[in-house]
Motif scaffolding. Structure first.
Motif, mmCIF file in Angstrom:
data_model
loop_
_atom_site.group_PDB
_atom_site.id
_atom_site.type_symbol
_atom_site.label_atom_id
_atom_site.label_comp_id
_atom_site.label_asym_id
_atom_site.label_seq_id
_atom_site.Cartn_x
_atom_site.Cartn_y
_atom_site.Cartn_z
ATOM 1 N N ALA A 113 0.849 -1.427 0.080
ATOM 2 C CA ALA A 113 0.029 -0.165 0.024
ATOM 3 C C ALA A 113 0.793 1.194 0.040
ATOM 4 O O ALA A 113 0.451 2.025 -0.746
ATOM 5 C CB ALA A 113 -0.986 0.054 1.052
ATOM 6 N N PHE A 114 2.001 1.460 0.815
ATOM 7 C CA PHE A 114 2.801 2.535 0.970
ATOM 8 C C PHE A 114 3.521 2.625 -0.493
ATOM 9 O O PHE A 114 3.555 3.884 -0.722
ATOM 10 C CB PHE A 114 3.812 2.426 2.116
ATOM 11 C CG PHE A 114 4.565 3.480 2.384
ATOM 12 C CD1 PHE A 114 4.018 4.644 2.966
ATOM 13 C CD2 PHE A 114 5.914 3.418 1.623
ATOM 14 C CE1 PHE A 114 4.933 5.623 3.028
ATOM 15 C CE2 PHE A 114 6.891 4.712 2.094
ATOM 16 C CZ PHE A 114 6.239 5.881 2.283
ATOM 17 N N ASP A 115 3.716 1.562 -0.912
ATOM 18 C CA ASP A 115 4.769 1.818 -2.377
ATOM 19 C C ASP A 115 3.704 2.420 -3.345
ATOM 20 O O ASP A 115 4.065 3.197 -4.158
ATOM 21 C CB ASP A 115 5.210 0.365 -2.861
ATOM 22 C CG ASP A 115 6.495 -0.090 -1.868
ATOM 23 O OD1 ASP A 115 6.999 0.979 -1.383
ATOM 24 O OD2 ASP A 115 6.846 -1.191 -2.037
ATOM 25 N N ASN A 116 2.492 1.798 -3.398
ATOM 26 C CA ASN A 116 1.465 2.143 -4.477
ATOM 27 C C ASN A 116 1.173 3.782 -4.415
ATOM 28 O O ASN A 116 1.099 4.397 -5.084
ATOM 29 C CB ASN A 116 0.106 1.442 -4.319
ATOM 30 C CG ASN A 116 0.541 -0.063 -5.206
ATOM 31 O OD1 ASN A 116 1.453 0.007 -5.798
ATOM 32 N ND2 ASN A 116 -0.408 -1.031 -4.618
ATOM 33 N N VAL A 117 1.048 4.020 -2.905
ATOM 34 C CA VAL A 117 0.598 5.606 -2.497
ATOM 35 C C VAL A 117 1.917 6.243 -3.008
ATOM 36 O O VAL A 117 1.616 7.302 -3.663
ATOM 37 C CB VAL A 117 0.206 5.572 -1.213
ATOM 38 C CG1 VAL A 117 0.046 7.066 -0.892
ATOM 39 C CG2 VAL A 117 -1.205 4.758 -0.949
ATOM 40 N N SER A 118 2.919 5.983 -2.670
ATOM 41 C CA SER A 118 4.266 6.938 -2.897
ATOM 42 C C SER A 118 4.469 7.021 -4.331
ATOM 43 O O SER A 118 4.857 8.050 -5.063
ATOM 44 C CB SER A 118 5.355 6.444 -2.060
ATOM 45 O OG SER A 118 5.803 5.053 -2.657
ATOM 46 N N ASP A 119 4.215 5.944 -5.051
ATOM 47 C CA ASP A 119 4.430 5.880 -6.382
ATOM 48 C C ASP A 119 3.379 6.779 -7.159
ATOM 49 O O ASP A 119 3.503 7.645 -8.116
ATOM 50 C CB ASP A 119 4.142 4.615 -7.323
ATOM 51 C CG ASP A 119 5.376 3.636 -6.854
ATOM 52 O OD1 ASP A 119 6.343 4.149 -6.488
ATOM 53 O OD2 ASP A 119 5.275 2.442 -7.109
ATOM 54 N N ALA A 120 2.018 6.809 -6.635
ATOM 55 C CA ALA A 120 1.072 7.688 -7.276
ATOM 56 C C ALA A 120 1.376 8.942 -7.217
ATOM 57 O O ALA A 120 1.144 9.932 -7.931
ATOM 58 C CB ALA A 120 -0.195 7.339 -6.796
ATOM 59 N N VAL A 121 1.743 9.317 -5.723
ATOM 60 C CA VAL A 121 1.961 10.747 -5.315
ATOM 61 C C VAL A 121 3.268 11.398 -6.282
ATOM 62 O O VAL A 121 3.328 12.360 -6.681
ATOM 63 C CB VAL A 121 2.352 10.699 -3.719
ATOM 64 C CG1 VAL A 121 3.208 12.098 -3.500
ATOM 65 C CG2 VAL A 121 1.148 10.423 -3.109
ATOM 66 N N GLY A 122 4.249 10.534 -6.264
ATOM 67 C CA GLY A 122 5.392 10.930 -7.203
ATOM 68 C C GLY A 122 5.105 11.345 -8.671
ATOM 69 O O GLY A 122 5.343 12.201 -9.266
ATOM 70 N N GLU A 123 4.127 10.277 -9.174
ATOM 71 C CA GLU A 123 3.712 10.811 -10.686
ATOM 72 C C GLU A 123 2.960 11.990 -10.467
ATOM 73 O O GLU A 123 2.905 12.926 -11.481
ATOM 74 C CB GLU A 123 2.805 9.449 -11.023
ATOM 75 C CG GLU A 123 3.593 8.293 -11.288
ATOM 76 C CD GLU A 123 2.748 7.099 -11.790
ATOM 77 O OE1 GLU A 123 1.543 7.261 -12.060
ATOM 78 O OE2 GLU A 123 3.369 5.927 -11.803
ATOM 79 N N LEU A 124 1.919 12.081 -9.505
ATOM 80 C CA LEU A 124 1.119 13.348 -9.645
ATOM 81 C C LEU A 124 1.962 14.333 -9.204
ATOM 82 O O LEU A 124 1.714 15.547 -9.917
ATOM 83 C CB LEU A 124 -0.007 13.328 -8.159
ATOM 84 C CG LEU A 124 -0.776 14.305 -8.213
ATOM 85 C CD1 LEU A 124 -1.894 14.411 -9.250
ATOM 86 C CD2 LEU A 124 -1.696 14.063 -6.833
ATOM 87 N N LEU A 125 3.075 14.273 -8.382
ATOM 88 C CA LEU A 125 3.993 15.570 -8.270
ATOM 89 C C LEU A 125 4.531 16.099 -9.522
ATOM 90 O O LEU A 125 4.762 17.148 -9.909
ATOM 91 C CB LEU A 125 4.874 15.210 -7.178
ATOM 92 C CG LEU A 125 6.162 16.217 -6.779
ATOM 93 C CD1 LEU A 125 5.237 17.424 -6.268
ATOM 94 C CD2 LEU A 125 7.047 15.814 -5.662
ATOM 95 N N THR A 126 5.098 15.026 -10.207
ATOM 96 C CA THR A 126 5.773 15.347 -11.414
ATOM 97 C C THR A 126 4.776 16.278 -12.356
ATOM 98 O O THR A 126 4.995 17.193 -12.970
ATOM 99 C CB THR A 126 6.129 14.151 -12.221
ATOM 100 O OG1 THR A 126 6.958 13.557 -11.335
ATOM 101 C CG2 THR A 126 6.665 14.424 -13.646
ATOM 102 N N ARG A 127 3.418 15.517 -12.599
ATOM 103 C CA ARG A 127 2.426 16.241 -13.584
ATOM 104 C C ARG A 127 2.093 17.592 -12.951
ATOM 105 O O ARG A 127 1.765 18.351 -13.942
ATOM 106 C CB ARG A 127 1.039 15.353 -13.450
ATOM 107 C CG ARG A 127 1.335 14.185 -14.741
ATOM 108 C CD ARG A 127 0.079 13.504 -14.827
ATOM 109 N NE ARG A 127 -0.210 12.707 -13.701
ATOM 110 C CZ ARG A 127 -1.312 12.253 -13.335
ATOM 111 N NH1 ARG A 127 -2.329 12.189 -14.138
ATOM 112 N NH2 ARG A 127 -1.636 11.524 -12.244
ATOM 113 N N VAL A 128 1.789 17.992 -11.669
ATOM 114 C CA VAL A 128 1.453 19.147 -11.356
ATOM 115 C C VAL A 128 2.538 20.148 -11.400
ATOM 116 O O VAL A 128 2.525 21.344 -11.838
ATOM 117 C CB VAL A 128 1.048 18.879 -9.642
ATOM 118 C CG1 VAL A 128 0.813 20.234 -9.060
ATOM 119 C CG2 VAL A 128 -0.273 18.082 -9.580
ATOM 120 N N SER A 129 3.652 19.499 -11.177
ATOM 121 C CA SER A 129 4.740 20.631 -11.356
ATOM 122 C C SER A 129 5.259 20.919 -12.642
ATOM 123 O O SER A 129 5.466 22.223 -13.030
ATOM 124 C CB SER A 129 6.215 19.993 -10.759
ATOM 125 O OG SER A 129 6.697 18.922 -11.387
#
Length: 139
Positions: free
Chosen positions: A87-103
């Motif tokens: 769960a932590f890996d999936n959430v952190s991967d999703a946040v990383g992808e989201l952070l990249t797109r938002v930035s």
């Protein structure tokens, strides 16, 4: 429900055709085994496990179920930890992808100097997040 028993008997008959084993509708173990045979034939076994490993919703649900199993004595703490890691890996991967797109979106509307800074900082932040996960030792 009308037809439920007939449909279960049909499933048992179909499983018997595949395996050659006679399944008894009055035996719960036989029913489980027949369902597993049919799921295997339809190539749908393991889809719940796959969902739990690849989606945030699935992995968080798996972690919750592992915790519930631990609390009621049917699971181990290690099983809960394994589910929490996924769960932590999936959430952190999703946040990383989201952070990249938002930035990238923010950078597209700002001056060029700021865009350059964001392009430099984003990978650093993602690397720091990964390093933090490794440093924590369990994730």
């Amino acid at each position: 429900m009308v037809g439920t028993q007939e449909e279960m008997q049909r499933l048992l008959n179909d499983a018997q055709k595949i395996t050659g084993i006679k399944y008894d509708i009055n035996n719960l173990t036989d029913i489980y085994q027949a369902i597993h045979v049919i799921q295997g034939e339809l190539n749908i076994t393991g889809t719940t496990a796959e969902e739990a490993e690849t989606t945030i919703t699935g992995s968080v649900s798996s972690m919750k179920n592992a915790w519930d199993n631990f609390l009621n004595g049917s699971g181990t703490f290690e099983q809960f930890i394994d589910a929490a890691k996924i769960a932590f890996d999936n959430v952190s991967d999703a946040v990383g992808e989201l952070l990249t797109r938002v930035s990238e979106e923010i950078a597209s509307v700002l001056p060029e100097e700021f865009n350059t800074a964001v392009k430099i900082i984003t990978p650093i932040l993602i690397s720091l997040g990964s390093a933090l996960r490794c440093y924590m030792g369990i994730f």
